[in-house]
Enzyme design. Structure first.
Site, PDB file in Angstrom:
ATOM      1  N   TYR A  98      -8.635 -28.894  -4.397  1.00 47.62           N
ATOM      2  CA  TYR A  98      -7.716 -29.618  -5.279  1.00 47.62           C
ATOM      3  C   TYR A  98      -8.330 -29.722  -6.672  1.00 47.62           C
ATOM      4  O   TYR A  98      -7.635 -29.617  -7.673  1.00 47.62           O
ATOM      5  CB  TYR A  98      -7.417 -31.010  -4.711  1.00 47.62           C
ATOM      6  CG  TYR A  98      -6.678 -30.960  -3.404  1.00 47.62           C
ATOM      7  CD1 TYR A  98      -5.291 -30.781  -3.373  1.00 47.62           C
ATOM      8  CD2 TYR A  98      -7.354 -31.092  -2.199  1.00 47.62           C
ATOM      9  CE1 TYR A  98      -4.607 -30.731  -2.177  1.00 47.62           C
ATOM     10  CE2 TYR A  98      -6.669 -31.043  -0.989  1.00 47.62           C
ATOM     11  CZ  TYR A  98      -5.311 -30.859  -0.980  1.00 47.62           C
ATOM     12  OH  TYR A  98      -4.621 -30.804   0.206  1.00 47.62           O
ATOM     13  N   ASN A 126       5.149 -29.121  -1.697  1.00 42.41           N
ATOM     14  CA  ASN A 126       5.562 -27.721  -1.784  1.00 42.41           C
ATOM     15  C   ASN A 126       6.688 -27.432  -0.785  1.00 42.41           C
ATOM     16  O   ASN A 126       6.490 -27.578   0.415  1.00 42.41           O
ATOM     17  CB  ASN A 126       4.343 -26.828  -1.492  1.00 42.41           C
ATOM     18  CG  ASN A 126       4.694 -25.374  -1.314  1.00 42.41           C
ATOM     19  OD1 ASN A 126       5.719 -24.898  -1.789  1.00 42.41           O
ATOM     20  ND2 ASN A 126       3.825 -24.650  -0.631  1.00 42.41           N
ATOM     21  N   CYS A 134       0.093 -23.316   0.202  1.00 42.20           N
ATOM     22  CA  CYS A 134      -0.561 -24.626   0.117  1.00 42.20           C
ATOM     23  C   CYS A 134      -1.613 -24.796   1.215  1.00 42.20           C
ATOM     24  O   CYS A 134      -2.523 -25.618   1.069  1.00 42.20           O
ATOM     25  CB  CYS A 134       0.462 -25.751   0.140  1.00 42.20           C
ATOM     26  SG  CYS A 134       1.644 -25.669   1.493  1.00 42.20           S
ATOM     27  N   HIS A 135      -1.521 -24.021   2.283  1.00 43.48           N
ATOM     28  CA  HIS A 135      -2.516 -24.102   3.353  1.00 43.48           C
ATOM     29  C   HIS A 135      -3.889 -23.606   2.897  1.00 43.48           C
ATOM     30  O   HIS A 135      -4.887 -23.881   3.546  1.00 43.48           O
ATOM     31  CB  HIS A 135      -2.044 -23.315   4.585  1.00 43.48           C
ATOM     32  CG  HIS A 135      -1.851 -21.856   4.342  1.00 43.48           C
ATOM     33  ND1 HIS A 135      -0.706 -21.364   3.747  1.00 43.48           N
ATOM     34  CD2 HIS A 135      -2.648 -20.793   4.584  1.00 43.48           C
ATOM     35  CE1 HIS A 135      -0.805 -20.043   3.654  1.00 43.48           C
ATOM     36  NE2 HIS A 135      -1.977 -19.677   4.148  1.00 43.48           N
ATOM     37  N   GLU A 161      -5.715 -15.331   8.203  1.00 43.18           N
ATOM     38  CA  GLU A 161      -6.103 -14.697   6.941  1.00 43.18           C
ATOM     39  C   GLU A 161      -7.594 -14.366   6.890  1.00 43.18           C
ATOM     40  O   GLU A 161      -8.107 -13.978   5.848  1.00 43.18           O
ATOM     41  CB  GLU A 161      -5.737 -15.615   5.774  1.00 43.18           C
ATOM     42  CG  GLU A 161      -4.248 -15.815   5.632  1.00 43.18           C
ATOM     43  CD  GLU A 161      -3.872 -16.692   4.452  1.00 43.18           C
ATOM     44  OE1 GLU A 161      -4.735 -17.006   3.608  1.00 43.18           O
ATOM     45  OE2 GLU A 161      -2.688 -17.067   4.373  1.00 43.18           O
TER      46      GLU A 161
END
Length: 177
Positions: A98, A126, A134-135, A161
């Site tokens: 963040y 979001n 956002c993850h 990912e």
């Protein structure tokens, strides 16, 4: 008029929403109140944007890094929309904090500092999860902070990912895997 369509994914039942041209929402199984945000009931319909989003999701859940080839329209305050644009810059397989995003927003707005907490509020609102990633946002020191779809879903997406989970930390109330 706004529309919806459904997609069955490895993380459960996903709802897609559209204004007829753009993808306006991707709602995970734990998102239950999104329809209440619209003044008119969502009508189920087959749309080209839904077909493209579903093909994107098929590729994504197969482990690919697909390009977004359909229009997105995430609507919010100017600040939130700026944060969501930055989220689109986070490469697949990476995480940003963040604080990282707060620095980028501050620079974009010509400020010396921006609140990471304000960024967290924008990230949490979001409306197009997964596609606007956002993850991929973690707390200071790599802590896996809250996620609207649930921490278990966030972990699954990051593993998909190939994010090195050994360098990330679960929230303090959870045990590390």
């Amino acid at each position: 008029m706004h529309y919806k369509s459904y997609y069955q994914s490895p993380i459960g039942h996903i709802t897609l929403t559209s204004d007829g041209q753009n993808l306006t929402g991707l709602w995970l199984p734990k998102h239950t109140d999104f329809e209440a945000q619209d003044d008119n009931p969502l009508q189920e319909m087959d749309l080209a944007v839904f077909d493209k989003a579903k093909h994107w999701l098929d590729a994504y859940f197969s482990g690919d890094n697909p390009k977004i080839d359909f229009p997105l329209k995430a609507t919010g305050t100017t600040f939130r929309e700026q944060v969501w644009q930055i989220l689109l810059e986070i490469p697949q397989g990476e995480t940003w904090t963040y604080g990282d995003i707060a620095e980028k927003i501050a620079k974009k707005r010509g400020k010396t500092k921006m609140s990471a907490q304000a960024v967290g509020g924008a990230v949490g609102s979001n409306p197009i999860s997964i596609i606007i990633p956002c993850h991929r946002v973690v707390g200071k020191d790599g802590n896996l902070t809250g996620y609207g779809g649930g921490i278990d879903t966030k972990i699954m997406l990051l593993k998909l990912e190939s994010v090195d989970m050994d360098v990330l930390y679960r929230p303090k109330h959870s045990k590390k895997p």
